[in-house]
Design a protein around this motif. Structure first.
Motif, PDB file in Angstrom:
ATOM      1  N   TRP A  95       3.517  48.083  19.672  1.00 40.22           N
ATOM      2  CA  TRP A  95       4.184  47.646  18.933  1.00 40.22           C
ATOM      3  C   TRP A  95       6.058  47.611  18.837  1.00 40.22           C
ATOM      4  O   TRP A  95       6.170  47.493  18.205  1.00 40.22           O
ATOM      5  N   LEU A  96       6.466  48.420  19.555  1.00 41.57           N
ATOM      6  CA  LEU A  96       7.664  48.231  19.133  1.00 41.57           C
ATOM      7  C   LEU A  96       9.130  47.366  20.295  1.00 41.57           C
ATOM      8  O   LEU A  96      10.307  47.794  20.189  1.00 41.57           O
ATOM      9  N   ASN A  97       8.346  46.179  20.943  1.00 38.11           N
ATOM     10  CA  ASN A  97       8.716  45.669  21.670  1.00 38.11           C
ATOM     11  C   ASN A  97       9.334  44.174  20.813  1.00 38.11           C
ATOM     12  O   ASN A  97       8.378  44.310  20.042  1.00 38.11           O
ATOM     13  N   SER A  98      10.848  43.974  21.397  1.00 37.27           N
ATOM     14  CA  SER A  98      11.265  43.105  20.595  1.00 37.27           C
ATOM     15  C   SER A  98      10.262  41.629  20.926  1.00 37.27           C
ATOM     16  O   SER A  98      10.293  40.882  20.032  1.00 37.27           O
ATOM     17  N   ASP A  99       9.195  41.367  21.582  1.00 39.07           N
ATOM     18  CA  ASP A  99       8.509  40.446  22.093  1.00 39.07           C
ATOM     19  C   ASP A  99       7.435  39.966  21.961  1.00 39.07           C
ATOM     20  O   ASP A  99       7.224  38.715  21.823  1.00 39.07           O
ATOM     21  N   LYS A 149      20.938  59.529  20.460  1.00 40.94           N
ATOM     22  CA  LYS A 149      20.501  58.078  19.565  1.00 40.94           C
ATOM     23  C   LYS A 149      19.614  58.358  18.338  1.00 40.94           C
ATOM     24  O   LYS A 149      20.184  57.626  16.633  1.00 40.94           O
ATOM     25  N   LEU A 150      18.667  58.281  18.977  1.00 38.18           N
ATOM     26  CA  LEU A 150      17.499  57.422  17.625  1.00 38.18           C
ATOM     27  C   LEU A 150      17.034  58.836  16.774  1.00 38.18           C
ATOM     28  O   LEU A 150      17.556  58.924  15.366  1.00 38.18           O
ATOM     29  N   HIS A 151      17.633  59.691  17.122  1.00 39.45           N
ATOM     30  CA  HIS A 151      18.223  61.081  15.968  1.00 39.45           C
ATOM     31  C   HIS A 151      19.276  61.395  15.232  1.00 39.45           C
ATOM     32  O   HIS A 151      19.033  61.572  14.215  1.00 39.45           O
ATOM     33  N   GLN A 152      20.440  60.874  15.815  1.00 44.63           N
ATOM     34  CA  GLN A 152      21.468  60.669  15.230  1.00 44.63           C
ATOM     35  C   GLN A 152      21.014  59.940  14.136  1.00 44.63           C
ATOM     36  O   GLN A 152      21.991  60.037  12.719  1.00 44.63           O
ATOM     37  N   GLY A 153      21.099  58.226  14.264  1.00 47.51           N
ATOM     38  CA  GLY A 153      20.255  57.292  13.008  1.00 47.51           C
ATOM     39  C   GLY A 153      19.342  57.745  12.195  1.00 47.51           C
ATOM     40  O   GLY A 153      20.053  57.336  11.119  1.00 47.51           O
ATOM     41  N   LEU A 154      18.349  58.516  12.840  1.00 44.44           N
ATOM     42  CA  LEU A 154      17.108  59.012  11.417  1.00 44.44           C
ATOM     43  C   LEU A 154      18.369  59.574  11.558  1.00 44.44           C
ATOM     44  O   LEU A 154      17.693  59.973   9.481  1.00 44.44           O
ATOM     45  N   ALA A 210      15.304  51.769  10.827  1.00 39.76           N
ATOM     46  CA  ALA A 210      14.661  52.909  11.086  1.00 39.76           C
ATOM     47  C   ALA A 210      13.876  51.893  12.580  1.00 39.76           C
ATOM     48  O   ALA A 210      14.094  52.695  13.734  1.00 39.76           O
ATOM     49  N   PHE A 211      13.161  51.199  12.217  1.00 42.22           N
ATOM     50  CA  PHE A 211      12.337  50.170  13.554  1.00 42.22           C
ATOM     51  C   PHE A 211      13.181  49.682  14.877  1.00 42.22           C
ATOM     52  O   PHE A 211      12.890  50.395  15.165  1.00 42.22           O
ATOM     53  N   HIS A 212      14.571  49.679  13.835  1.00 40.98           N
ATOM     54  CA  HIS A 212      15.192  49.242  14.829  1.00 40.98           C
ATOM     55  C   HIS A 212      16.175  49.889  16.025  1.00 40.98           C
ATOM     56  O   HIS A 212      16.490  50.026  16.808  1.00 40.98           O
ATOM     57  N   LEU A 213      16.712  50.932  15.031  1.00 43.08           N
ATOM     58  CA  LEU A 213      16.173  52.594  15.763  1.00 43.08           C
ATOM     59  C   LEU A 213      15.383  52.699  17.158  1.00 43.08           C
ATOM     60  O   LEU A 213      15.909  52.869  18.469  1.00 43.08           O
ATOM     61  N   LEU A 214      13.883  52.501  17.139  1.00 39.46           N
ATOM     62  CA  LEU A 214      12.777  53.188  16.944  1.00 39.46           C
ATOM     63  C   LEU A 214      13.358  51.410  19.053  1.00 39.46           C
ATOM     64  O   LEU A 214      12.560  52.884  19.690  1.00 39.46           O
ATOM     65  N   GLN A 215      12.965  51.065  18.609  1.00 39.26           N
ATOM     66  CA  GLN A 215      13.046  49.656  18.808  1.00 39.26           C
ATOM     67  C   GLN A 215      14.093  50.117  20.430  1.00 39.26           C
ATOM     68  O   GLN A 215      13.817  49.757  21.737  1.00 39.26           O
ATOM     69  N   ASN A 216      15.749  49.820  20.068  1.00 37.61           N
ATOM     70  CA  ASN A 216      16.730  50.481  20.821  1.00 37.61           C
ATOM     71  C   ASN A 216      16.095  51.496  21.925  1.00 37.61           C
ATOM     72  O   ASN A 216      16.367  51.509  22.341  1.00 37.61           O
TER      73      ASN A 216
END
Length: 507
Positions: A95-99, A149-154, A210-216
């Motif tokens: 689901w989160l894979n950019s490819d 990183k995800l937590h700070q972003g959210l 949020a999706f971008h953060l998850l992907q990273n």
């Protein structure tokens, strides 16, 4: 007598000693132990699966133990366990894979709903919004670099929703600072980035971020070394859904869906077409099963598995050129040498006992794959996955040698032993005389099998013909009389053949 006393079953020990005598094997304890373990007949795949579980639960955390887990995973000795462990991870990462294509992402998210990981009926944007809203609640969760990183972003997005920023661009800059910062302990923004006029930014503009953060976060977790990566991805899954019982249930359901896609025909209506594509993609990438319709592919897989078991270790040692050690470390990263290494380390008694059993089983295969005059015997037992069923495939070749030292394909005998889920014990005895093949299938459901196989015999005859073999016949028998009944036991292969005494056994 000491060996028999130490063995827990004298009635098994005596035939082993007889075998050692008949086959003129060295009378040493190592040979006895190896053949004794083999003759007890415990399924090899169960031994390996149990050992994999013990390594995981028993606290053996040495580098050797970690390497052994990887080797056992590559044998897929615990496919069901593996699907349970990483099936859900694979759906989340797809689901989160950019490819992944938009269709794949959508189908993977839909499958996450079916597992219960995402509440049914909750759209992707609502799920992402709920992550932003719940950022504060997740403050106490154990974090690794990716989660941090995800937590700070959210949290930033949560503040943005409450009017902390004036423009989406400001938030994007702030998120990029967090993602690119090496020291992300307290990624504060300089005061001058805030505009004087702040506004509440609508959720639909925040969910892509949020999706971008998850992907990273997932990309970073997966990029960690193989074993650690799985742990980090698991931590992330726990961050997305803090209900541990629900996550455990979702793992089970994800494994079920993957099993279905292995076993059900394509027309079965358990999933939409795109969902099936995702499931088959996950299986193809991580649970590669052998394509039995392709002979060279099967041969290649069998050879690879013999390497993974470490059956070629001694051969590699003997043929090692004095000055070239470059390829040898690969031979040391296989099952047998790793077990030998583990046994020299400080490990719990239960793990040590199991490691010795597996080592004995591998050594027994090597001992029984011996030359007997001009006759060459080969034995191979491999853990095997047929769909969702785990079994052992035991192959025995016996035949005279060619000038090159290989088994003569014109005159030989091949035995296949398989324990199947519904057909149970199955032995296939294939005898080749002057390239004429006679096949006997020994199974408790002989009549039923004979009827079912009828339609395939023409194809078998035709394909053997292409390889310059002639099929004289295929018979299906029940294991009820004489030798057939013996074949149902747990034989020490070749033990009845005795040693070669100068007569060509084909006559």
């Amino acid at each position: 007598m000491q060996w028999l006393k130490a063995a827990d079953a004298a009635e098994v020990g005596l035939p082993v000693i007889k075998t050692m005598f008949i086959q003129q094997l060295p009378f040493v304890k190592g040979v006895f132990d190896a053949l004794f373990t083999q003759s007890k007949g415990e399924p090899f795949h169960k031994l390996l699966s149990g050992f994999r579980q013990q390594l995981q639960d028993g606290g053996a955390v040495t580098r050797t133990a970690s390497k052994l887990k990887e080797v056992l995973d590559s044998l897929h000795v615990a496919k069901q366990n593996q699907l349970q462990q990483i099936g859900l991870q694979k759906l989340v990462t797809t689901w989160l894979n950019s490819d992944s294509t938009p269709e794949m992402k959508s189908a993977a998210f839909s499958l996450l709903q079916k597992t219960g990981f995402v509440p049914k009926g909750m759209t992707e944007s609502v799920f992402l919004e709920s992550l932003v809203d719940g950022a504060e609640v997740r403050s106490g969760i154990i974090k690794n670099s990716a989660i941090d990183k995800l937590h700070q972003g959210l949290q930033l997005l949560s503040e943005a929703k409450g009017g902390a920023f004036a423009h989406v661009e400001e938030i994007e800059m702030a998120i990029n600072r967090i993602l690119n910062r090496h020291d992300h302990e307290k990624a504060k923004l300089p005061i001058d980035i805030h505009s004087m006029q702040r506004q509440n930014i609508p959720a639909e503009k925040l969910t892509p971020l949020a999706f971008h953060l998850l992907q990273n976060a997932f990309a970073e977790a997966i990029a960690t070394n193989a074993v650690g990566g799985k742990i980090e991805v698991n931590d992330l899954i726990g961050y997305l859904n803090m209900d541990t019982e629900q996550v455990a249930e979702s793992k089970g359901k994800a494994a079920e869906l993957l099993f279905k896609s292995l076993n059900e025909p394509p027309e079965a209506q358990y999933a939409r077409i795109n969902e099936k594509l995702v499931l088959s993609h996950v299986l193809a990438a991580d649970f590669q099963s052998i394509d039995f319709t392709n002979g060279p592919s099967v041969a290649h897989q069998l050879k690879e598995m013999t390497k993974i078991l470490g059956l070629q270790l001694e051969h590699a040692l003997i043929n090692l050129p004095g000055d070239d050690m470059a390829d040898f470390p690969n031979d040391l990263e296989t099952l047998k040498p790793l077990l030998l290494k583990l046994l020299n380390e400080q490990i719990p008694a239960a793990i040590k006992e199991m490691a010795e059993q597996i080592l004995n089983r591998i050594t027994a295969q090597q001992i029984l794959s011996q030359e007997n005059g001009p006759i060459q015997n080969l034995l191979l037992t491999l853990p095997f996955n047929l769909g969702s069923t785990q079994t052992d495939l035991t192959l025995q070749w016996s035949g005279r040698k060619t000038k090159e030292g290989k088994i003569d394909p014109d005159y030989c005998r091949v035995l296949f032993y398989l324990e199947l889920e519904r057909l149970e014990e199955t032995v296939i005895d294939m005898q080749v005389q002057n390239r004429i093949i006679k096949v006997t299938v020994i199974n408790g459901h002989g009549t039923t099998l004979g009827e079912a196989a009828g339609q395939y015999l023409g194809i078998l005859r035709e394909n053997l013909g292409k390889m310059d073999y002639r099929l004289s016949g295929v018979s299906f028998v029940n294991p009820v009389y004489g030798k057939e009944r013996d074949l149902r036991g747990k034989p020490i292969p070749f033990s009845d053949a005795g040693s070669y005494s100068g007569v060509d056994i084909r006559i």
